[in-house]
Design a protein around this motif. Structure first.
Motif, short mmCIF file in Angstrom:
data_model
loop_
_atom_site.label_atom_id
_atom_site.label_comp_id
_atom_site.label_asym_id
_atom_site.label_seq_id
_atom_site.Cartn_x
_atom_site.Cartn_y
_atom_site.Cartn_z
N THR A 78 0.85 -1.18 0.00
CA THR A 78 0.00 0.00 0.00
C THR A 78 0.89 1.24 0.00
O THR A 78 2.00 1.19 0.55
CB THR A 78 -0.92 0.02 1.23
N PRO A 79 0.44 2.35 -0.60
CA PRO A 79 -0.85 2.53 -1.29
C PRO A 79 -0.96 1.59 -2.50
O PRO A 79 0.01 1.34 -3.18
CB PRO A 79 -0.81 4.00 -1.74
N PHE A 80 -2.20 1.07 -2.69
CA PHE A 80 -2.40 0.10 -3.76
C PHE A 80 -2.18 0.73 -5.13
O PHE A 80 -2.54 1.89 -5.36
CB PHE A 80 -3.83 -0.46 -3.69
N ARG A 81 -1.57 -0.06 -6.03
CA ARG A 81 -1.47 0.32 -7.43
C ARG A 81 -2.27 -0.67 -8.25
O ARG A 81 -2.07 -1.88 -8.13
CB ARG A 81 -0.01 0.33 -7.89
N LYS A 82 -3.16 -0.16 -9.07
CA LYS A 82 -4.12 -1.01 -9.77
C LYS A 82 -3.43 -2.10 -10.58
O LYS A 82 -3.80 -3.27 -10.50
CB LYS A 82 -5.00 -0.15 -10.67
N GLU A 83 -2.38 -1.72 -11.36
CA GLU A 83 -1.72 -2.70 -12.21
C GLU A 83 -1.08 -3.81 -11.38
O GLU A 83 -1.13 -4.99 -11.75
CB GLU A 83 -0.66 -2.01 -13.08
N GLU A 84 -0.45 -3.41 -10.27
CA GLU A 84 0.22 -4.41 -9.43
C GLU A 84 -0.79 -5.37 -8.80
O GLU A 84 -0.58 -6.59 -8.79
CB GLU A 84 1.02 -3.72 -8.33
N VAL A 85 -1.90 -4.82 -8.27
CA VAL A 85 -2.92 -5.66 -7.63
C VAL A 85 -3.48 -6.65 -8.64
O VAL A 85 -3.58 -7.85 -8.36
CB VAL A 85 -4.04 -4.78 -7.04
N HIS A 86 -3.83 -6.17 -9.85
CA HIS A 86 -4.37 -7.06 -10.88
C HIS A 86 -3.35 -8.16 -11.23
O HIS A 86 -3.70 -9.34 -11.33
CB HIS A 86 -4.72 -6.26 -12.13
N ALA A 87 -2.09 -7.76 -11.43
CA ALA A 87 -1.08 -8.72 -11.87
C ALA A 87 -0.82 -9.79 -10.83
O ALA A 87 -0.76 -10.99 -11.14
CB ALA A 87 0.23 -7.98 -12.20
N ARG A 88 -0.68 -9.38 -9.58
CA ARG A 88 -0.35 -10.35 -8.53
C ARG A 88 -1.53 -11.29 -8.25
O ARG A 88 -1.36 -12.51 -8.14
CB ARG A 88 0.07 -9.63 -7.26
N ILE A 89 -2.73 -10.74 -8.12
CA ILE A 89 -3.89 -11.58 -7.84
C ILE A 89 -4.14 -12.53 -9.01
O ILE A 89 -4.40 -13.73 -8.81
CB ILE A 89 -5.13 -10.70 -7.55
N SER A 90 -4.03 -12.02 -10.25
CA SER A 90 -4.24 -12.87 -11.41
C SER A 90 -3.22 -14.01 -11.44
O SER A 90 -3.57 -15.16 -11.70
CB SER A 90 -4.13 -12.04 -12.68
N ALA A 91 -1.94 -13.68 -11.15
CA ALA A 91 -0.89 -14.70 -11.18
C ALA A 91 -1.17 -15.81 -10.18
O ALA A 91 -1.04 -17.00 -10.48
CB ALA A 91 0.48 -14.07 -10.91
N HIS A 92 -1.58 -15.43 -8.97
CA HIS A 92 -1.79 -16.45 -7.94
C HIS A 92 -3.08 -17.24 -8.17
O HIS A 92 -3.15 -18.42 -7.84
CB HIS A 92 -1.77 -15.79 -6.56
N LEU A 93 -4.09 -16.60 -8.73
CA LEU A 93 -5.30 -17.36 -9.07
C LEU A 93 -5.01 -18.36 -10.18
O LEU A 93 -5.51 -19.49 -10.15
CB LEU A 93 -6.43 -16.41 -9.49
#
Length: 582
Positions: free
Chosen positions: A115-130
């Motif tokens: 944090t502070p959250f960055r949209k691209e990072e959140v999408h990339a990390r969550i997508s990778a782990h899913l």
């Protein structure tokens, strides 16, 4: 869950465990355009065993700055999450809390979102782990279908006899992109990259049962890292070999992400050939590693002397793909009429003077990286010709009727603002957006003066290790202070030139004249000397024409275009000023 690669179609449930509801609101805003479902629970409720939630696919556990001494440790958070849900867990930490990020990894969290959250990072990390969860689930289903081969397989299976493929499973076909009938009877070695084939032959010949890391080539030409492990068995009355094949592309991605964090958190004073441990340089190192894990184009922005080519080479060296060649090309030095021949090559007899076949840059860099320096200098027609390479990876050599495939990773660099050039109509929008997939901004040296002492030490040490005469270990304190106070318009390159001169002459001369904090070229010394206006204007015109001409390496067409005058006007002024002092 949907296995579609488009993040906007990613399905799944994410549990956010946090005593701060703001994090849930922020993540809900970031992920609201996806099909992901968000659940929120208070951390204290987890400790009191009083929460009832559906089992999620991924857990995000808040480990930002604690509000009280009783706040859980990362180890406690992870163990409670595993007890309740047994799903992958990511920690949420403040980006500045480096110690807490380190603690989270040490406790066993698979990754960290800052944090502070960055949209691209959140999408990339969550997508990778899913996606990792999806692959893990597919592996379980495979093992159920192939129980007799469970110990030999992780994702793909092939059975071969002396290298000839007898049988494969669907998972392997999905991995390499072939159809079943295409691979049966094929030599297994042909599925590997040329660099991996000798290692594979040795592995098979020894009937080794340990794992071996190799690189396979998909049917579409993309290289993927794999781990193979083989065992001999009796099958249909013959002694054959069963080989388990596991695609570790995703694991390599996660490893790279963790390596990125390690580089950012580390206290090293350099990263490969780049020197500096300022916060802004650590961000550069992070972006280099993020760029290295993909084959997407990269654009590097930075003033002259900031190390754009060094940065491009670091991306190349850290990359798992395209390991063969790094070819730098100065776009400003290529005449318009030779562009196609230089980049795409030509065939003998295709034009006057084409006395032999010539391999262009794309053929020379095949399987490697092509570095386009000063890409902002490319004229619009050249941009259009390079656009096709970025779109479909094909080109046609001059004089040839056969289309060639370009297996080349493009990295570009410029000291100009391509956004401004695009708005001015000097840079094609389609070419810009194809090229501008990833970007790295190199800071000028004046923005990271805390790195000046490290750069000085690095340069002097390099001279000493090379056995150079008159090499020294350090500089006098007053001189080092003088270097720290200077604005360095030429950046690292100028610093090294000053140090080079000092080793030879034991003198340091710095241009300390500034204009609003920026250095003034000594050719403009008349500006503050009471020079009459008409003379000053003429002197400035002379200075500016020669400066632009030098920037374009003496190419008068490009100089006239940059000055927005016709060639006849430019020639008249050059003749006029040729007899005057510059």
């Amino acid at each position: 869950m949907n296995t579609d690669n488009d993040d906007s179609k990613q399905n799944g449930t994410i549990l956010i465990l946090s005593s701060d509801s703001a994090h849930h609101s922020q993540l809900k805003g970031i992920l609201g355009d996806t099909d992901l479902k968000l659940q929120h629970a208070d951390i204290n409720g987890l400790f009191e065993h009083d929460i009832t939630l559906h089992t999620p696919d991924l857990a995000l556990l808040d480990y930002s700055t604690p509000q009280n001494p009783q706040s859980p440790t990362p180890y406690q958070l992870l163990k409670l999450s595993e007890h309740h849900f047994n799903v992958p867990a990511l920690a949420i930490c403040e980006a500045t809390e480096t110690n807490r990020i380190t603690e989270a990894f040490q406790a066993g969290f698979q990754d960290v979102i800052t944090t502070p959250f960055r949209k691209e990072e959140v999408h990339a990390r969550i997508s990778a782990h899913l996606k990792f969860c999806i692959q893990h689930q597919e592996l379980i289903e495979q093992q159920e279908r192939f129980q007799k081969l469970a110990e030999a397989t992780s994702e793909g299976i092939l059975i071969h006899d002396c290298g000839i493929i007898l049988e494969v499973n669907q998972a392997l076909l999905n991995m390499i992109g072939y159809e079943y009938n295409e691979v049966i009877g094929m030599d297994v070695i042909t599925l590997l990259t040329p660099e991996s084939r000798d290692s594979a032959r040795t592995h098979f010949k020894a009937n080794a049962e340990h794992s071996c890391k190799l690189f396979a080539t998909r049917r579409d030409g993309i290289e993927i890292p794999i781990i193979i492990q083989g065992r001999c068995m009796n099958w249909k009355g013959a002694n054959i070999r069963v080989v388990a094949v596991r695609d570790i592309s995703l694991q390599s991605f996660i490893d790279r992400e963790q390596q990125t964090l390690s580089a950012v958190l580390g206290e090293k004073d350099h990263f490969g050939s780049l020197v500096g441990r300022s916060r802004i340089m650590k961000k550069v190192y992070e972006n280099i590693l993020r760029s290295a894990i993909t084959d997407s184009p990269v654009i590097i922005y930075g003033e002259t002397g900031t190390g754009k080519e060094l940065t491009a080479r670091m991306i190349f060296e850290k990359s798992d793909h395209h390991r063969k060649c790094f070819l730098p090309v100065n776009c400003a030095s290529i005449p318009d009429h030779l562009f196609e021949s230089q980049f795409f090559g030509h065939r003998k007899g295709s034009f006057t003077g084409a006395d032999y076949n010539y391999q262009g840059y794309f053929e020379q860099a095949q399987g490697g990286t092509l570095f386009l320096d000063e890409v902002g200098e490319l004229p619009l027609p050249m941009q259009a010709k390079l656009l096709r390479i970025l779109e479909d990876h094909t080109y046609t050599p001059v004089g040839s009727h056969t289309t060639a495939h370009a297996d080349v990773r493009l990295i570009a660099a410029t000291n100009k603002n391509l956004h401004d050039l695009e708005r001015q109509g000097k840079f094609r929008s389609d070419f810009f957006y194809r090229l501008h997939v990833l970007s790295i901004d190199l800071p000028p040296l004046r923005a990271r003066k805390e790195d000046v002492p490290l750069l000085v030490i690095h340069y002097l040490k390099r001279q000493t290790e090379s056995g150079r005469n008159h090499a020294i270990d350090d500089l006098p304190a007053p001189l080092l202070e003088q270097l720290n106070e200077y604005n360095w318009p030429g950046n690292v390159r100028e610093l090294f030139n000053v140090l080079e001169r000092y080793l030879i002459t034991k003198e340091v001369r710095l241009d300390t004249h500034t204009n609003n904090g920026q250095p003034i070229d000594e050719s403009l010394d008349f500006l503050g000397a009471g020079t009459p206006l008409t003379v000053a204007m003429e002197r400035f015109e002379q200075y500016y024409i020669h400066k632009v001409l030098a920037h374009h390496h003496g190419q008068k067409n490009k100089t006239a275009e940059a000055l927005q005058v016709n060639r006849k006007t430019l020639y008249k002024k050059l003749i006029k000023y040729s007899s005057q002092p510059k």
